[in-house]
Design an enzyme around this catalytic site. Structure first.
Site, mmCIF file in Angstrom:
data_model
loop_
_atom_site.group_PDB
_atom_site.id
_atom_site.type_symbol
_atom_site.label_atom_id
_atom_site.label_comp_id
_atom_site.label_asym_id
_atom_site.label_seq_id
_atom_site.Cartn_x
_atom_site.Cartn_y
_atom_site.Cartn_z
ATOM 1 N NE ARG A 231 -4.263 -1.302 0.152
ATOM 2 C CZ ARG A 231 -4.640 -2.485 -0.747
ATOM 3 N NH1 ARG A 231 -3.524 -2.720 -1.337
ATOM 4 N NH2 ARG A 231 -5.376 -3.175 -0.649
ATOM 5 C CD GLU A 260 -3.195 2.943 -5.313
ATOM 6 O OE1 GLU A 260 -4.018 2.524 -5.804
ATOM 7 O OE2 GLU A 260 -2.080 2.519 -4.697
ATOM 8 C CG HIS A 300 -3.529 -0.746 -6.690
ATOM 9 N ND1 HIS A 300 -3.955 -0.227 -5.298
ATOM 10 C CD2 HIS A 300 -3.613 -2.122 -6.496
ATOM 11 C CE1 HIS A 300 -4.100 -1.080 -4.652
ATOM 12 N NE2 HIS A 300 -4.061 -2.353 -5.187
HETATM 13 N N1 LIG Z 1 -1.247 -4.285 -5.281
HETATM 14 C C1 LIG Z 1 -2.177 -5.319 -5.104
HETATM 15 O O1 LIG Z 1 -2.831 -5.494 -6.120
HETATM 16 C C2 LIG Z 1 -2.577 -6.072 -3.938
HETATM 17 C C3 LIG Z 1 -1.859 -5.518 -2.774
HETATM 18 N N2 LIG Z 1 -2.063 -6.385 -1.719
HETATM 19 C C4 LIG Z 1 -1.341 -5.911 -0.324
HETATM 20 O O2 LIG Z 1 -0.758 -6.848 0.078
HETATM 21 C C5 LIG Z 1 -0.783 -7.083 1.705
HETATM 22 C C6 LIG Z 1 -0.343 -8.300 2.093
HETATM 23 O O3 LIG Z 1 -1.074 -9.160 1.507
HETATM 24 P P1 LIG Z 1 -0.949 -10.733 2.150
HETATM 25 O O4 LIG Z 1 0.540 -11.198 2.143
HETATM 26 O O5 LIG Z 1 -2.039 -11.739 1.457
HETATM 27 O O6 LIG Z 1 -1.395 -10.662 3.445
HETATM 28 P P2 LIG Z 1 -1.049 -11.647 4.819
HETATM 29 O O7 LIG Z 1 -2.139 -11.095 5.875
HETATM 30 O O8 LIG Z 1 -1.072 -12.916 4.450
HETATM 31 O O9 LIG Z 1 0.323 -10.958 5.389
HETATM 32 C C7 LIG Z 1 0.521 -9.980 5.930
HETATM 33 C C8 LIG Z 1 1.690 -9.991 6.744
HETATM 34 O O10 LIG Z 1 2.129 -8.744 7.375
HETATM 35 C C9 LIG Z 1 2.669 -8.859 8.502
HETATM 36 N N3 LIG Z 1 2.478 -7.651 9.230
HETATM 37 C C10 LIG Z 1 1.565 -6.875 9.672
HETATM 38 N N4 LIG Z 1 1.910 -5.659 10.049
HETATM 39 C C11 LIG Z 1 3.250 -5.718 10.356
HETATM 40 C C12 LIG Z 1 4.382 -4.839 10.727
HETATM 41 N N5 LIG Z 1 3.869 -3.648 11.297
HETATM 42 N N6 LIG Z 1 5.458 -4.943 10.226
HETATM 43 C C13 LIG Z 1 5.996 -6.151 9.611
HETATM 44 N N7 LIG Z 1 5.051 -7.362 9.231
HETATM 45 C C14 LIG Z 1 3.625 -6.830 9.546
HETATM 46 C C15 LIG Z 1 1.560 -9.889 9.103
HETATM 47 O O11 LIG Z 1 2.103 -10.704 10.296
HETATM 48 C C16 LIG Z 1 1.433 -11.140 7.939
HETATM 49 O O12 LIG Z 1 2.466 -11.947 8.220
HETATM 50 C C17 LIG Z 1 -2.410 -6.863 1.767
HETATM 51 O O13 LIG Z 1 -2.597 -6.363 3.017
HETATM 52 C C18 LIG Z 1 -2.582 -5.714 0.741
HETATM 53 O O14 LIG Z 1 -2.463 -4.322 1.299
HETATM 54 C C19 LIG Z 1 -2.894 -7.353 -1.724
HETATM 55 C C20 LIG Z 1 -3.332 -7.911 -2.770
HETATM 56 C C21 LIG Z 1 -3.209 -7.302 -4.018
HETATM 57 O O1 LIG Z 2 -6.690 -7.071 -3.007
HETATM 58 C C1 LIG Z 2 -6.038 -6.189 -2.603
HETATM 59 O O2 LIG Z 2 -5.730 -5.636 -1.350
HETATM 60 C C2 LIG Z 2 -5.642 -5.268 -3.696
HETATM 61 O O3 LIG Z 2 -4.960 -4.253 -3.212
HETATM 62 C C3 LIG Z 2 -6.244 -5.366 -4.744
HETATM 63 O O4 LIG Z 2 -5.936 -4.528 -5.589
#
Ligand SMILES: NC(=O)C1=CN([C@@H]2O[C@H](COP(=O)(O)OP(=O)(O)OC[C@H]3O[C@@H](n4cnc5c(N)ncnc54)[C@H](O)[C@@H]3O)[C@@H](O)[C@H]2O)C=CC1
Ligand SMILES: O=C(O)C(=O)CO
Length: 333
Positions: A231, A260, A300
């Site tokens: 993000r 964004e 994004h």
């Molecule tokens: N650009 C895009 O299209 C997309 C972006 N995302 C972003 O990716 C992020 C991560 O997704 P996932 O890996 O599926 O989530 P997840 O929940 O599986 O993993 C997130 C990890 O971050 C850790 N975490 C939380 N706060 C933290 C901190 N302050 N310092 C270090 N680690 C911390 C958690 O303990 C967890 O292990 C989502 O929250 C979303 O914002 C997700 C999907 C698409």
């Molecule tokens: O699934 C999410 O969190 C995304 O950022 C999709 O763009």
């Protein structure tokens, strides 16, 4: 239940017909805002993507609302406190994007490491000069992964395939993943000082806002790369601009930016009330950032593969059905 799906492309509207006949379904192309919310105020379930800001100003229009089924993993676009106070449940799609987003992170990483964008722009103009296009290899470099959840772990698997060393930081470390995938957890400051490339895979929360700012860039290796598909507001853009301008960072690959919606709909900025100072600064900083030749910004799209969007809609339908049947799934607690 009365279900309204916002930000619905035509194929998504067609897919949503798989919802059982017990529901009254409305699909709307536009995002949900405080301007159109009143039209759908009898909704019991709403589903949006991340472009709808679901804050109190919007949600107060929905007195019957019981479930928000966000078609995303991240839920930082939703006011969780308001939902908790109003007994509105939130379901997300936690596991559609590990492969898709991790692969995009590597697309950005390789593009940044090998100056792919300027190289291609050049040949499109018929210019085959190699000046300033000498890149770096990934093999043998140290990747610093911040956030070792689903996407971070997939990024680590890919990195190991490239022959990279991996160090990681997570507030909730997973020692069996570290043993199985062959990486080492380090305190955040040490990760910054050891990594040749830092990639972010953690959620946007009040704790992670501006996690990378001037002090963190100063702690990084000179010539490091930054990749952010998580993000935008996890990185302070003014600090990133300073780090790039001073040559501290070699390059950055970013799929996400702070503010964004403002960047995407700039004309709207001038139609509405004057921007708060903080938002104006973010907008200006984003503009400066977009002009650096060693910064690659994608709009994004890290999530955006055929496979991932199919999984998103499938899980969203399951989330709505499960909630309606009284056995909710994928609720954010
Ligand atoms: N650009 C895009 O299209 C997309 C972006 N995302 C972003 O990716 C992020 C991560 O997704 P996932 O890996 O599926 O989530 P997840 O929940 O599986 O993993 C997130 C990890 O971050 C850790 N975490 C939380 N706060 C933290 C901190 N302050 N310092 C270090 N680690 C911390 C958690 O303990 C967890 O292990 C989502 O929250 C979303 O914002 C997700 C999907 C698409
Ligand atoms: O699934 C999410 O969190 C995304 O950022 C999709 O763009």
């Amino acid at each position: 239940m009365k279900v309204v799906i916002f930000e619905a492309e035509e194929w998504e509207a067609r897919a949503c017909r798989a919802l059982s006949g017990n529901h009254e379904l409305t699909c709307v192309k536009e995002r949900l805002t405080s301007d159109n919310a009143a039209k759908y105020s009898d909704a019991e379930v709403i589903s949006t993507f991340i472009n709808s800001r679901l804050d109190a100003e919007v949600l107060r229009h929905f007195p019957e609302l019981r479930l928000i089924a966000t078609r995303s993993t991240g839920h930082d676009h939703i006011d969780l406190a308001w939902c908790a106070a109003e007994d509105i449940e939130i379901a997300n799609v936690p596991d559609y994007g590990d492969v898709t987003v991790a692969e995009h992170s590597f697309a950005l990483m390789l593009a940044a490491a090998r100056y792919l964008v300027p190289a291609v722009e050049r040949t499109r103009r018929g210019n085959f000069s190699q000046d300033d296009l000498r890149g770096i290899e990934l093999r043998g470099k140290t990747l610093g992964v911040v956030g070792t959840g689903r996407i971070g772990r997939r990024a680590i698997e890919i990195a190991r395939g490239f022959g990279m060393n991996v160090v990681a930081f997570d507030v909730d470390p997973d020692s069996s993943a570290a043993a199985n995938l062959g990486f080492t957890y380090l305190p955040f400051a040490e990760l910054l000082s050891q990594a040749d490339i830092v990639t972010l895979h953690l959620p946007a929360t009040p704790q992670t806002q501006d996690l990378l700012s001037d002090a963190e860039f100063a702690a990084m290796k000179t010539g490091a790369l930054l990749i952010n598909t998580a993000r935008g507001n996890i990185v302070s853009v003014p600090a990133l601009v300073r780090a790039l301008a001073e040559g501290k960072l070699r390059a950055a690959g970013l799929d996400v930016l702070p503010q964004e919606p403002l960047v995407r709909e700039e004309a709207e900025v001038f139609r509405g009330p004057p921007l708060e100072k903080e938002n104006l600064e973010a907008l200006v900083a984003n503009h400066v950032l977009l002009r650096f030749p060693n910064v690659i910004v994608t709009p994004h799209v890290a999530y955006n593969t055929h496979e991932a969007v199919a999984r998103i809609i499938e899980t969203t339908i399951e989330n709505i059905e499960a909630f309606a049947m009284g056995s909710p799934k994928n609720l954010i607690v």
